[in-house]
Motif scaffolding. Structure first.
Motif, PDB file in Angstrom:
ATOM      1  N   UNK A   5       0.850  -1.177   0.000  1.00 26.37           N
ATOM      2  CA  UNK A   5       0.000   0.000   0.000  1.00 26.37           C
ATOM      3  C   UNK A   5       0.891   1.235   0.000  1.00 26.37           C
ATOM      4  N   UNK A   6       0.571   2.192  -0.854  1.00 30.52           N
ATOM      5  CA  UNK A   6       1.330   3.441  -0.879  1.00 30.52           C
ATOM      6  C   UNK A   6       0.361   4.613  -0.842  1.00 30.52           C
ATOM      7  N   UNK A   7       0.849   5.726  -0.379  1.00 30.11           N
ATOM      8  CA  UNK A   7       0.065   6.958  -0.362  1.00 30.11           C
ATOM      9  C   UNK A   7       1.042   8.108  -0.482  1.00 30.11           C
ATOM     10  N   UNK A   8       0.542   9.233  -0.964  1.00 28.98           N
ATOM     11  CA  UNK A   8       1.407  10.378  -1.131  1.00 28.98           C
ATOM     12  C   UNK A   8       0.931  11.542  -0.273  1.00 28.98           C
ATOM     13  N   UNK A   9       1.848  12.406   0.011  1.00 26.69           N
ATOM     14  CA  UNK A   9       1.559  13.659   0.705  1.00 26.69           C
ATOM     15  C   UNK A   9       2.491  14.706   0.128  1.00 26.69           C
ATOM     16  N   UNK A  52     -19.423  10.055  11.735  1.00 25.34           N
ATOM     17  CA  UNK A  52     -20.259   9.798  10.561  1.00 25.34           C
ATOM     18  C   UNK A  52     -19.596  10.369   9.307  1.00 25.34           C
ATOM     19  N   UNK A  53     -19.246   9.507   8.372  1.00 26.05           N
ATOM     20  CA  UNK A  53     -18.649   9.939   7.105  1.00 26.05           C
ATOM     21  C   UNK A  53     -17.199  10.375   7.200  1.00 26.05           C
ATOM     22  N   UNK A  54     -16.574  10.172   8.352  1.00 25.29           N
ATOM     23  CA  UNK A  54     -15.188  10.615   8.533  1.00 25.29           C
ATOM     24  C   UNK A  54     -14.220   9.776   7.704  1.00 25.29           C
ATOM     25  N   UNK A  55     -13.354  10.438   6.983  1.00 26.33           N
ATOM     26  CA  UNK A  55     -12.246   9.791   6.273  1.00 26.33           C
ATOM     27  C   UNK A  55     -10.985  10.527   6.688  1.00 26.33           C
ATOM     28  N   UNK A  56      -9.965   9.784   7.083  1.00 27.99           N
ATOM     29  CA  UNK A  56      -8.765  10.427   7.598  1.00 27.99           C
ATOM     30  C   UNK A  56      -7.988  11.125   6.489  1.00 27.99           C
ATOM     31  N   UNK A  57      -7.846  12.428   6.635  1.00 21.39           N
ATOM     32  CA  UNK A  57      -6.952  13.255   5.823  1.00 21.39           C
ATOM     33  C   UNK A  57      -6.308  14.223   6.807  1.00 21.39           C
ATOM     34  N   UNK A  58      -5.005  14.135   6.965  1.00 22.55           N
ATOM     35  CA  UNK A  58      -4.323  14.963   7.965  1.00 22.55           C
ATOM     36  C   UNK A  58      -4.623  16.448   7.759  1.00 22.55           C
ATOM     37  N   UNK A  59      -4.671  16.886   6.502  1.00 25.57           N
ATOM     38  CA  UNK A  59      -4.961  18.299   6.235  1.00 25.57           C
ATOM     39  C   UNK A  59      -6.310  18.684   6.817  1.00 25.57           C
ATOM     40  N   UNK A  60      -7.295  17.840   6.622  1.00 25.84           N
ATOM     41  CA  UNK A  60      -8.636  18.119   7.145  1.00 25.84           C
ATOM     42  C   UNK A  60      -8.649  18.106   8.669  1.00 25.84           C
ATOM     43  N   UNK A  61      -7.976  17.135   9.260  1.00 26.67           N
ATOM     44  CA  UNK A  61      -7.961  17.034  10.721  1.00 26.67           C
ATOM     45  C   UNK A  61      -7.303  18.265  11.341  1.00 26.67           C
ATOM     46  N   UNK A  62      -6.320  18.848  10.659  1.00 19.80           N
ATOM     47  CA  UNK A  62      -5.603  19.987  11.246  1.00 19.80           C
ATOM     48  C   UNK A  62      -6.055  21.339  10.716  1.00 19.80           C
ATOM     49  N   UNK A  67     -14.409  20.052   9.241  1.00 22.16           N
ATOM     50  CA  UNK A  67     -14.477  19.690  10.654  1.00 22.16           C
ATOM     51  C   UNK A  67     -14.261  20.954  11.470  1.00 22.16           C
ATOM     52  N   UNK A  68     -15.108  21.168  12.461  1.00 26.34           N
ATOM     53  CA  UNK A  68     -14.929  22.310  13.361  1.00 26.34           C
ATOM     54  C   UNK A  68     -13.877  21.944  14.400  1.00 26.34           C
ATOM     55  N   UNK A  69     -12.627  22.278  14.095  1.00 29.65           N
ATOM     56  CA  UNK A  69     -11.521  21.881  14.978  1.00 29.65           C
ATOM     57  C   UNK A  69     -11.577  22.591  16.333  1.00 29.65           C
ATOM     58  N   UNK A  70     -12.380  23.616  16.459  1.00 27.19           N
ATOM     59  CA  UNK A  70     -12.520  24.265  17.777  1.00 27.19           C
ATOM     60  C   UNK A  70     -13.198  23.331  18.767  1.00 27.19           C
ATOM     61  N   UNK A  71     -13.953  22.348  18.245  1.00 29.11           N
ATOM     62  CA  UNK A  71     -14.641  21.373  19.101  1.00 29.11           C
ATOM     63  C   UNK A  71     -13.840  20.085  19.253  1.00 29.11           C
ATOM     64  N   UNK A  72     -12.620  20.055  18.718  1.00 35.63           N
ATOM     65  CA  UNK A  72     -11.781  18.855  18.781  1.00 35.63           C
ATOM     66  C   UNK A  72     -10.389  19.308  19.208  1.00 35.63           C
ATOM     67  N   UNK A  73     -10.028  19.125  20.477  1.00 36.90           N
ATOM     68  CA  UNK A  73      -8.755  19.647  20.997  1.00 36.90           C
ATOM     69  C   UNK A  73      -7.546  19.173  20.179  1.00 36.90           C
ATOM     70  N   UNK A  81      -3.307  11.325  14.881  1.00 42.58           N
ATOM     71  CA  UNK A  81      -2.222  11.262  13.903  1.00 42.58           C
ATOM     72  C   UNK A  81      -1.157  10.254  14.328  1.00 42.58           C
ATOM     73  N   UNK A  82      -0.787  10.262  15.601  1.00 40.82           N
ATOM     74  CA  UNK A  82       0.202   9.300  16.104  1.00 40.82           C
ATOM     75  C   UNK A  82      -0.302   7.868  15.955  1.00 40.82           C
ATOM     76  N   UNK A  83      -1.577   7.646  16.243  1.00 36.73           N
ATOM     77  CA  UNK A  83      -2.142   6.297  16.133  1.00 36.73           C
ATOM     78  C   UNK A  83      -2.115   5.828  14.678  1.00 36.73           C
ATOM     79  N   UNK A  84      -2.488   6.688  13.750  1.00 32.56           N
ATOM     80  CA  UNK A  84      -2.481   6.315  12.329  1.00 32.56           C
ATOM     81  C   UNK A  84      -1.055   6.041  11.869  1.00 32.56           C
ATOM     82  N   UNK A  85      -0.117   6.914  12.237  1.00 35.91           N
ATOM     83  CA  UNK A  85       1.282   6.746  11.827  1.00 35.91           C
ATOM     84  C   UNK A  85       1.918   5.510  12.459  1.00 35.91           C
ATOM     85  N   UNK A  86       1.388   5.051  13.580  1.00 35.19           N
ATOM     86  CA  UNK A  86       1.943   3.893  14.274  1.00 35.19           C
ATOM     87  C   UNK A  86       1.410   2.559  13.774  1.00 35.19           C
TER      88      UNK A  86
END
Length: 121
Positions: A5-9, A52-62, A67-73, A81-86
């Protein structure tokens, strides 16, 4: 059998470096457990309001365009991110990193220059 599996950033115009990591999975030994792992990470680290409907994209998470990041510390998002990278390390799945500078024409470091010239000839 193995799957790779490969992915780019780093494909946005302002990002000068592209990263293309790859992970190798042994289907007989690892696949079933690895297939369950993203759901476990999702259920553990993504707040219920965002699942609901969440797909991990680091750009979106940060950056939080959807996503209203004010409601997600921030610390909780970093933990995700650490869990995904691990994930590859948790299953002893070999990683193959790749990197290139945008706009640069580099010879891949894993390919000796004389072999690269013969292949391109």
């Amino acid at each position: 059998m193995r799957f790779i599996f490969i992915d780019e950033a780093g494909t946005a115009p302002k990002e000068p470096i592209r990263i293309v990591p790859g992970v190798t999975v042994e289907t007989d030994r690892q696949m079933a457990r690895i297939e369950r792992a993203p759901k476990n990470v999702h259920d553990t680290f993504v707040p219920a309001d965002f699942r609901e409907g969440f797909a991990f994209h680091a750009t979106e998470v940060f950056s939080g365009t959807d996503i209203d990041t004010r409601r997600w510390p921030l610390q909780d998002r970093l933990d995700l991110l650490k869990a995904v990278a691990s994930l590859p390390y948790a299953f002893d799945a070999p990683l193959g990193p790749g990197r290139s500078e945008i706009g640069a024409r580099e010879t891949p470091r894993a390919c000796p220059p004389d072999l690269a010239r013969r292949i391109r000839a």
